[in-house]
Design a protein around this motif. Structure first.
Motif, PDB file in Angstrom:
ATOM      1  N   THR A 197       0.846  -1.185   0.000  1.00  0.00           N
ATOM      2  CA  THR A 197       0.000   0.000   0.000  1.00  0.00           C
ATOM      3  C   THR A 197       0.882   1.236   0.000  1.00  0.00           C
ATOM      4  OG1 THR A 197      -1.731  -1.129   1.267  1.00  0.00           O
ATOM      5  CG2 THR A 197      -1.817   1.270   1.191  1.00  0.00           C
ATOM      6  N   LEU A 198       0.706   2.086  -0.995  1.00  0.00           N
ATOM      7  CA  LEU A 198       1.416   3.365  -1.013  1.00  0.00           C
ATOM      8  C   LEU A 198       0.737   4.336  -0.058  1.00  0.00           C
ATOM      9  CD1 LEU A 198       2.290   4.140  -4.747  1.00  0.00           C
ATOM     10  CD2 LEU A 198       3.858   3.583  -2.892  1.00  0.00           C
ATOM     11  N   CYS A 199       1.554   5.061   0.708  1.00  0.00           N
ATOM     12  CA  CYS A 199       1.035   6.038   1.672  1.00  0.00           C
ATOM     13  C   CYS A 199       1.873   7.300   1.595  1.00  0.00           C
ATOM     14  CB  CYS A 199       1.117   5.497   3.095  1.00  0.00           C
ATOM     15  SG  CYS A 199       0.256   3.963   3.372  1.00  0.00           S
ATOM     16  N   ARG A 200       1.219   8.429   1.791  1.00  0.00           N
ATOM     17  CA  ARG A 200       1.932   9.699   1.831  1.00  0.00           C
ATOM     18  C   ARG A 200       1.861  10.254   3.244  1.00  0.00           C
ATOM     19  NH1 ARG A 200       4.262  13.105  -1.647  1.00  0.00           N
ATOM     20  NH2 ARG A 200       4.198  15.351  -1.289  1.00  0.00           N
ATOM     21  N   THR A 217       3.312  -1.791  -6.260  1.00  0.00           N
ATOM     22  CA  THR A 217       2.692  -0.467  -6.133  1.00  0.00           C
ATOM     23  C   THR A 217       2.157   0.085  -7.444  1.00  0.00           C
ATOM     24  OG1 THR A 217       4.796   0.715  -6.500  1.00  0.00           O
ATOM     25  CG2 THR A 217       4.248   0.096  -4.227  1.00  0.00           C
ATOM     26  N   ALA A 218       2.495  -0.515  -8.570  1.00  0.00           N
ATOM     27  CA  ALA A 218       2.100   0.029  -9.871  1.00  0.00           C
ATOM     28  C   ALA A 218       0.588   0.194  -9.964  1.00  0.00           C
ATOM     29  CB  ALA A 218       2.594  -0.863 -11.006  1.00  0.00           C
ATOM     30  N   GLY A 219       0.178   1.366 -10.440  1.00  0.00           N
ATOM     31  CA  GLY A 219      -1.239   1.638 -10.640  1.00  0.00           C
ATOM     32  C   GLY A 219      -1.965   2.179  -9.422  1.00  0.00           C
ATOM     33  N   GLN A 220      -1.311   2.192  -8.271  1.00  0.00           N
ATOM     34  CA  GLN A 220      -1.974   2.727  -7.081  1.00  0.00           C
ATOM     35  C   GLN A 220      -1.991   4.254  -7.130  1.00  0.00           C
ATOM     36  OE1 GLN A 220      -0.849   1.162  -3.233  1.00  0.00           O
ATOM     37  NE2 GLN A 220      -0.244  -0.815  -4.092  1.00  0.00           N
ATOM     38  N   PRO A 221      -2.933   4.889  -6.441  1.00  0.00           N
ATOM     39  CA  PRO A 221      -2.910   6.359  -6.346  1.00  0.00           C
ATOM     40  C   PRO A 221      -1.570   6.830  -5.793  1.00  0.00           C
ATOM     41  CG  PRO A 221      -4.972   5.484  -5.485  1.00  0.00           C
ATOM     42  CD  PRO A 221      -4.096   4.293  -5.745  1.00  0.00           C
ATOM     43  N   GLY A 222      -0.980   7.781  -6.486  1.00  0.00           N
ATOM     44  CA  GLY A 222       0.315   8.294  -6.066  1.00  0.00           C
ATOM     45  C   GLY A 222       1.507   7.595  -6.670  1.00  0.00           C
ATOM     46  N   GLY A 258       4.822  14.723   3.688  1.00  0.00           N
ATOM     47  CA  GLY A 258       5.295  15.172   2.390  1.00  0.00           C
ATOM     48  C   GLY A 258       6.077  14.159   1.596  1.00  0.00           C
ATOM     49  N   ARG A 259       6.118  12.901   2.044  1.00  0.00           N
ATOM     50  CA  ARG A 259       6.882  11.876   1.347  1.00  0.00           C
ATOM     51  C   ARG A 259       6.028  10.637   1.130  1.00  0.00           C
ATOM     52  NH1 ARG A 259      11.984  12.579   0.625  1.00  0.00           N
ATOM     53  NH2 ARG A 259      12.400  10.355   0.430  1.00  0.00           N
ATOM     54  N   TRP A 260       6.424   9.854   0.117  1.00  0.00           N
ATOM     55  CA  TRP A 260       5.733   8.606  -0.173  1.00  0.00           C
ATOM     56  C   TRP A 260       6.430   7.443   0.513  1.00  0.00           C
ATOM     57  CZ3 TRP A 260       1.042   8.333  -2.093  1.00  0.00           C
ATOM     58  CH2 TRP A 260       0.565   9.404  -2.865  1.00  0.00           C
ATOM     59  N   TYR A 261       5.634   6.572   1.069  1.00  0.00           N
ATOM     60  CA  TYR A 261       6.131   5.361   1.720  1.00  0.00           C
ATOM     61  C   TYR A 261       5.334   4.173   1.192  1.00  0.00           C
ATOM     62  CZ  TYR A 261       8.324   8.518   5.099  1.00  0.00           C
ATOM     63  OH  TYR A 261       9.071   9.503   5.687  1.00  0.00           O
ATOM     64  N   THR A 262       5.891   2.983   1.410  1.00  0.00           N
ATOM     65  CA  THR A 262       5.152   1.776   1.093  1.00  0.00           C
ATOM     66  C   THR A 262       5.020   0.923   2.340  1.00  0.00           C
ATOM     67  OG1 THR A 262       5.000  -0.124  -0.402  1.00  0.00           O
ATOM     68  CG2 THR A 262       7.186   0.441   0.410  1.00  0.00           C
ATOM     69  N   LEU A 293       7.360   7.204  -7.937  1.00  0.00           N
ATOM     70  CA  LEU A 293       8.486   7.021  -8.849  1.00  0.00           C
ATOM     71  C   LEU A 293       9.348   8.271  -8.920  1.00  0.00           C
ATOM     72  CD1 LEU A 293       7.037   5.062 -11.911  1.00  0.00           C
ATOM     73  CD2 LEU A 293       8.341   4.189  -9.970  1.00  0.00           C
ATOM     74  N   ALA A 294       8.707   9.435  -8.950  1.00  0.00           N
ATOM     75  CA  ALA A 294       9.466  10.685  -8.994  1.00  0.00           C
ATOM     76  C   ALA A 294      10.347  10.830  -7.756  1.00  0.00           C
ATOM     77  CB  ALA A 294       8.509  11.864  -9.113  1.00  0.00           C
TER      78      ALA A 294
END
Length: 228
Positions: free
Chosen positions: A150-153, A183-188, A156-160, A193-194
């Motif tokens: 699950t991707l989480c923000r 994580t591909a296709g999940q919101p964010g 100010g940063r993205w985590y998994t 990737l950026a």
């Protein structure tokens, strides 16, 4: 979800990362919160009724004291253990294990120090603070399989948040799989990737010429072209 008696307070609100970790815990399981820190996750698991028993574990007495205070309303539903990693547990004492807020190397070291965790019966949840790609690679090489992410923000940063089980079959994933996992296709995903790209570029600068450098170059080209 079990309804709490009216005399009990509601469990604490969790941030996105800890809530994602809690969602991977199986209802009715006995869980261990390794590196419990303030104890909010342990309190939520006990107070929400997700787990009948939770082991809140930490290496330091200071955080464990905070966890005791946080979890006090749920009494003996939370047991506290002071010590390093999984050394505070006996094999089979829990079914679900959460390791949150540590770097990938530390998480992998904890797993390596407890060979009994290499059993498909354990449901493992990881919230890596750093080096997500290294964690995925290390898990695959050790015979663990990713079940979900699950991707989480947060801040100010993205985590998994990673859910894994031991399967006993080592894998050698390519660079793209290590970078993205499930994580591909999940919101964010694009933002994730950026955020990861500069880390890949930094890693590439430290590589000598050879097959690994060429694989990372191909990954960077894919990221540049957006071919995902």
């Amino acid at each position: 979800m079990t309804t709490l008696p009216s005399s009990n307070p509601a469990p604490p609100r969790l941030d996105a990362r800890l809530q994602a970790a809690a969602d991977f815990v199986r209802p009715g399981s006995t869980a261990a919160d390794i590196g419990c820190d303030h104890g909010k996750l342990s309190a939520w698991l006990a107070g929400s009724g997700r787990c009948p028993l939770v082991f809140a574990c930490d290496l330091r007495e200071g955080p464990l004291a905070k966890a005791r205070a946080t979890c006090a309303p749920w009494g003996d539903k939370v047991v506290f253990r002071l010590g390093s990693g999984l050394s505070v547990l006996a094999p089979g004492e829990v079914q679900d294990i959460i390791i949150a807020g540590m770097g990938a190397e530390t998480i992998l070291d904890i797993l390596d120090a407890a060979p009994w965790v290499r059993d498909p019966g354990y449901n493992l949840v990881f919230v890596p603070a750093t080096k997500h790609s290294l964690l995925r690679l290390g898990l695959w090489r050790r015979g663990f399989a990713l079940q979900a992410e699950t991707l989480c923000r947060a801040a100010g940063r993205w985590y998994t948040v990673v859910n894994a089980r031991y399967k006993g079959e080592a894998a050698a994933p390519d660079a793209w799989a290590c970078l993205t996992g499930l994580t591909a296709g999940q919101p964010g995903f694009a933002g994730y990737l950026a955020q990861q790209t500069p880390k890949v570029e930094k890693y590439r600068r430290g590589l000598p010429p050879g097959p690994e450098a060429e694989a990372v170059d191909a990954l960077l080209q894919k990221l540049k072209e957006g071919g995902f």
